[in-house]
Structures are given as C-alpha cells and as structure tokens.
Design an enzyme around this catalytic site. Structure first.
Site, PDB file in Angstrom:
ATOM      1  CB  SER A   1     106.180  34.122  12.666  1.00 40.95           C
ATOM      2  OG  SER A   1     106.538  33.519  11.448  1.00 40.95           O
TER       3      SER A   1
ATOM      4  CD  GLU B   1     102.332  26.934  26.189  1.00 43.96           C
ATOM      5  OE1 GLU B   1     103.390  26.904  25.532  1.00 43.96           O
ATOM      6  OE2 GLU B   1     101.439  27.770  25.989  1.00 43.96           O
TER       7      GLU B   1
ATOM      8  CG  HIS C   1     103.383  23.352  16.999  1.00 40.24           C
ATOM      9  ND1 HIS C   1     102.325  22.566  17.385  1.00 40.24           N
ATOM     10  CD2 HIS C   1     103.492  24.323  17.940  1.00 40.24           C
ATOM     11  CE1 HIS C   1     101.803  23.053  18.506  1.00 40.24           C
ATOM     12  NE2 HIS C   1     102.505  24.115  18.862  1.00 40.24           N
TER      13      HIS C   1
ATOM     14  NE  ARG D   1     106.107  23.628  21.082  1.00 39.29           N
ATOM     15  CZ  ARG D   1     105.928  24.886  20.700  1.00 39.29           C
ATOM     16  NH1 ARG D   1     106.767  25.429  19.834  1.00 39.29           N
ATOM     17  NH2 ARG D   1     104.929  25.597  21.176  1.00 39.29           N
TER      18      ARG D   1
ATOM     19  CG  HIS E   1     105.934  26.193  15.158  1.00 35.85           C
ATOM     20  ND1 HIS E   1     104.875  27.004  14.808  1.00 35.85           N
ATOM     21  CD2 HIS E   1     106.194  26.456  16.470  1.00 35.85           C
ATOM     22  CE1 HIS E   1     104.516  27.728  15.857  1.00 35.85           C
ATOM     23  NE2 HIS E   1     105.302  27.433  16.858  1.00 35.85           N
TER      24      HIS E   1
ATOM     25  NE  ARG F   1     110.231  27.942  19.660  1.00 37.87           N
ATOM     26  CZ  ARG F   1     108.944  28.100  19.984  1.00 37.87           C
ATOM     27  NH1 ARG F   1     108.629  28.729  21.111  1.00 37.87           N
ATOM     28  NH2 ARG F   1     108.002  27.633  19.222  1.00 37.87           N
TER      29      ARG F   1
ATOM     30  CG  LEU G   1     105.627  35.435  21.247  1.00 39.93           C
ATOM     31  CD1 LEU G   1     104.207  35.539  21.786  1.00 39.93           C
ATOM     32  CD2 LEU G   1     105.776  36.300  20.007  1.00 39.93           C
TER      33      LEU G   1
END
Length: 504
Positions: free
Chosen positions: A38, A110, A226, A272, A329, A364, A370
C-alpha cells in the site's frame, strides 16, 4: 521441518512501517513477499507540523477532532510530536519532496486539517518516493538481511510468548524462523472488500496471525472508505487523492450541482467518513457522484498519477467530470498496541496499519498514515532494541500453516459479501446475513491459507460491527444513525489461541 534461528529481530513486511523499523535497529531481518504494498500506491502526502504557523499541538487537535471521540491522546501526541523529525530523517536519506519556487517545502491542505501541512512528492506519488528512499537506504545497510519472496503464515508461540514465524515460498515450501523479536508490519484488510484502493496482498494476514496466536485486538469495526476512487473496471480502483479537493476540485451530481454543502459545513473538505457516505447515497438514489477537476491548473503536471489513471480508464479529466465511488482504503482496527508497538504477547510488536494504537480512533485524519509508519516505526525499533528475548526453540504453531495449500475457494464471494453488507452503510439485518453467509462459506474458505485469512478477518469485522449499535467514524449503522455516548470507548477483543502443533 527446516528451522532457522535468526540472531536479529525479524520484521515481517516491507512497507513504510516495516522498513522504518529495520532502519532504526542496529541489525535486523526483513521478510517480504515481494509484492508492491500500500505504501507504494499512496498518492496522499505526509502530514507534519513543519510550517512556521503550525505546531504538533494543532496537528494533534485536528487528529483528535476527526477520531470520533476514540483517539488516544498519548498516541496522537507521539505521532504529531515526531512528525518534523520523521521528515528530517527522510530528507537526510534523500527523499525529494515538492518545494516552492523559494525552496521551501510545498504544503497543501486536506480534509480535516485546519492548516496547510501536507507534504507531497511528484504531486501525487508520495508513497512511491518514500519507498524509493527507504528501500535504497535498506539496500545500503549490510546489517539488514532481506528474506525476499517468502510469505508469513503463522506465529510461533511458546508459553505465551512469540518467538518466531512459519513462512512459505510460492512453491509451498515451509520454514520456521526463530527470532529474538517479531515485528508485524503487514498492512490492512482492504482486499477483503470487492471495491478497494489496496493492491493484492493487503488481506489482513498479519492481523489474522496475531489473532490466532491470542493477541488482543482493538476497534475491528472501523474501516475507512476513501470517498473518491474512480469508478472504473479495474481491481483495485484508481485512487483520486484527497489533495485534489484541497486544491479546489468539487463533487457534483449528474446535473453538475454540488451536493457536499448539504452534508457538512466544510463541504468537499469534510471528514472522509462524511464524504464517503454522501457519495454512497448519491449513487444509491441514482443521482450520481462526480469529481470535477477542471478548475485545477496544470493538472497533468501537478497530479500525474491521477491524470494517467483517468486517461487509462478512458476519461479526459481536463474536459469532463470523473465518476467516483467510495472504496475500502484504510483500517483503523488491528492488533492492540501501545505507543511503542507492544502487544499483549511478549516478543511481538505490531506497527503501521496492522496495529491499532488508538492514534486514529474511529476515523483517520488524511495523510496521517505514512507519518504513522515513520514515527511509530522508529519508536518500535527503539523499544525492540532493548527488549529482545532468547527463543526457546520449543514453540507451537497452527497445524494449518504446514498442511494447507495457499489458495482456496469463496474468497471472491467474501469480497462481494463484505462490500454489500459490511461496507459504507451497515444495518443489523445486513450484518446478521453476512454472519450467516460466512458460516456457509466456512468449509470452502478453511481449505486453503488465503481463504482462512479472509474467513478470520471477515468474521472479526462482522462481529465487531454487530456489537457496536451506534454510528461513529468509519462505522455507520443506518439502524442506529447517531452516536451513543455510552459506547464512546474503544472495543477490545481477547481471542483464544487456536490449537497448535509443536515446531521445535
């Protein structure tokens, strides 16, 4: 049975989390199937408080705000306070992040972030650049042994302690690896769903292994979908990064009318889970959902991965809107850990998406994944270095790890079932139907290792979703559409170890 005793900790998984652990240890072994995981596919960036007007406290506040009340403050603070140092380490290793004309790191905003704090590389290829950097660093480190093209099947347990793993080659050969520490960095569960942005191999294998060994699990009901995957005839679905909406892309119906302002004050930049449900409902009532990128200047230059995926699917994003759908996702659930990756089983650490430290809660924050791999990978390495064990060599592992073939039937049926009944919008009736259908599939699934993993993971998610009779974050029950303050706590599960055979 061939047994090999390793002198150094064993890291299972070669994504951002696993390689961060390996690079943080004096010496280690990394077991990898060789599949592109991923991390490589990640278009979204890395969120970190590196701007002059930002700080870890603000980042932590934003992270907790979208967590559905379940974010663990200590874990969140560890994440955000370690952000700047993680970015510095990557840059020192040679990572090439996008920069402004003045040479500063270019930052975007974002969904859920109150400031511009998301770093990117090559516009929408951040994961690829992170993996290029980390794999090069690993290759340059002689003290890291890479065990390539092996697949972990089950953990070896001795007197309640983890001391190794049973692994297999693609040809089916089995090997027992004993190690002074085992670190699972095996990723999430996206491939248990029909529609996903995750590549092959992301099946929850590490989580299922830990469950079979009796490790405590947490928050298994919380799957993040997502909002904007491209509705295309591919598997996985191409991801249309959240950064597009941060740069002004709009969500519209088939008539070109925006619909997100009716769902949340932040419209396209809402959390999200809110955006995913809004898009799900648009298709459910046949109104359509499309992402309009036509206002973004130099789209092909700034978002080359998105542009290439859209054109490959037959769309021209410069002149037409793109049909979008939610897709599985990211997984907020997993093996319960503390902020140093420790689990309920001595000798076992878990990091990255396979872990559930409470850093994401029920939902999240964009571009924290990451960062999680980088920050917690370094923390796990520090903890492992001073807490290794001496394997007894008399451990046990499930007999299936030695007996079953890799493949089995009904996995594709499980993916359909999970999407239809345990997806973006759930109901008690649908979850009970999923539970019953999984019982019907059990014999087929348990005939092979792939099916066993799908069976284990799907049953755990369904059971957890049935228990939580409210809506919170990534878990939405249409029959209980509001959050319940009495259920505002994390879900912990203590599985019993499965019957095992001696491997020593």
């Amino acid at each position: 049975m061939v047994t090999r005793r390793l002198d150094n900790p064993l890291v299972i998984g070669s994504g951002v989390a696993g390689l961060s652990v390996a690079l943080g240890l004096p010496a280690s072994a990394v077991l990898t199937s060789g599949e592109v995981g991923s991390t490589w596919w990640a278009q979204g960036g890395i969120a970190a408080a590196v701007a002059a007007d930002d700080n870890p406290g603000i980042h932590a506040r934003d992270t907790l705000a979208v967590s559905g009340g379940l974010g663990v403050k200590r874990a969140v603070e560890a994440l955000t306070e370690g952000g700047a140092a993680a970015i510095r380490r990557l840059v020192e290793l040679g990572a090439r992040f996008d920069r402004t004309d003045g040479g500063d790191l270019a930052l975007s905003r974002e969904a859920g972030h109150s400031l511009r704090r998301v770093l990117h590389a090559d516009g929408d290829a951040t994961g690829r650049e992170v993996m290029r950097t980390l794999t090069a660093a690993v290759a340059a480190r002689p003290s890291i042994e890479v065990l390539a093209n092996w697949r972990a099947l089950d953990l070896v347990r001795s007197d309640g302690q983890i001391e190794g793993v049973v692994a297999a080659t693609d040809s089916g050969d089995r090997l027992v690896l004993l190690a002074p520490a085992v670190i699972l960095a095996t990723g999430g569960i996206g491939r248990v769903y029909r529609y996903t942005t995750n590549p092959p191999g992301v099946t929850g294998e590490g989580i299922a292994m830990a469950a079979r060994a009796g490790a405590r699990l947490a928050d298994l009901e919380f799957v993040q979908f997502h909002p904007t995957a491209l509705r295309a005839a591919t598997d996985p679905l191409p991801l249309l990064t959240e950064a597009l909406r941060g740069e002004g892309a709009l969500l519209v119906d088939e008539e070109g009318r925006r619909f997100m302002p009716y769902h949340h004050p932040d419209a396209e930049l809402a959390p999200r889970d809110v955006v995913a449900r809004a898009i799900f409902w648009q298709w459910d009532r046949q109104a359509g959902a499309y992402l309009d990128l036509r206002s973004i200047e130099a789209l092909a230059e700034h978002f080359p991965t998105v542009f290439a995926a859209a054109t490959a699917a037959g769309f021209d994003p410069a002149v037409e809107v793109l049909p979008v759908t939610p897709a599985a996702h990211y997984y907020m659930g997993g093996v319960d850990t503390d902020a140093d990756g420790r689990t309920s089983l001595p000798g076992l650490w878990v990091v990255g998406e396979a872990a559930s430290s409470g850093v994401h809660g029920a939902n999240r924050l964009a571009s924290n994944s990451l960062l999680e791999g980088l920050v917690f990978g370094a923390r796990v390495a520090t903890d492992v270095a001073s807490n290794s064990i001496d394997p007894s060599g008399n451990g046990e592992a499930p007999a299936a790890a030695f007996d079953l073939p890799l493949d089995s039937g009904a996995v594709e049926e499980v993916r359909d079932l999970m999407w239809d009944r345990v997806g973006v919008v759930r109901t008690g009736a649908g979850l009970w139907e999923a539970h019953q259908r999984l019982l019907d599939f059990h014999l087929q699934l348990s005939a092979g290792l792939d099916g066993r993993t799908a069976d284990d993971v799907a049953r755990m998610v369904v059971a957890a979703a049935l228990r939580r009779s409210e809506s919170r974050g990534g878990h939405y029950r249409a029959d209980y559409p509001e959050p319940d303050s009495f259920q505002a706590s994390r879900t912990l599960v203590e599985p019993s170890p499965v019957a095992s055979v001696r491997v020593g």
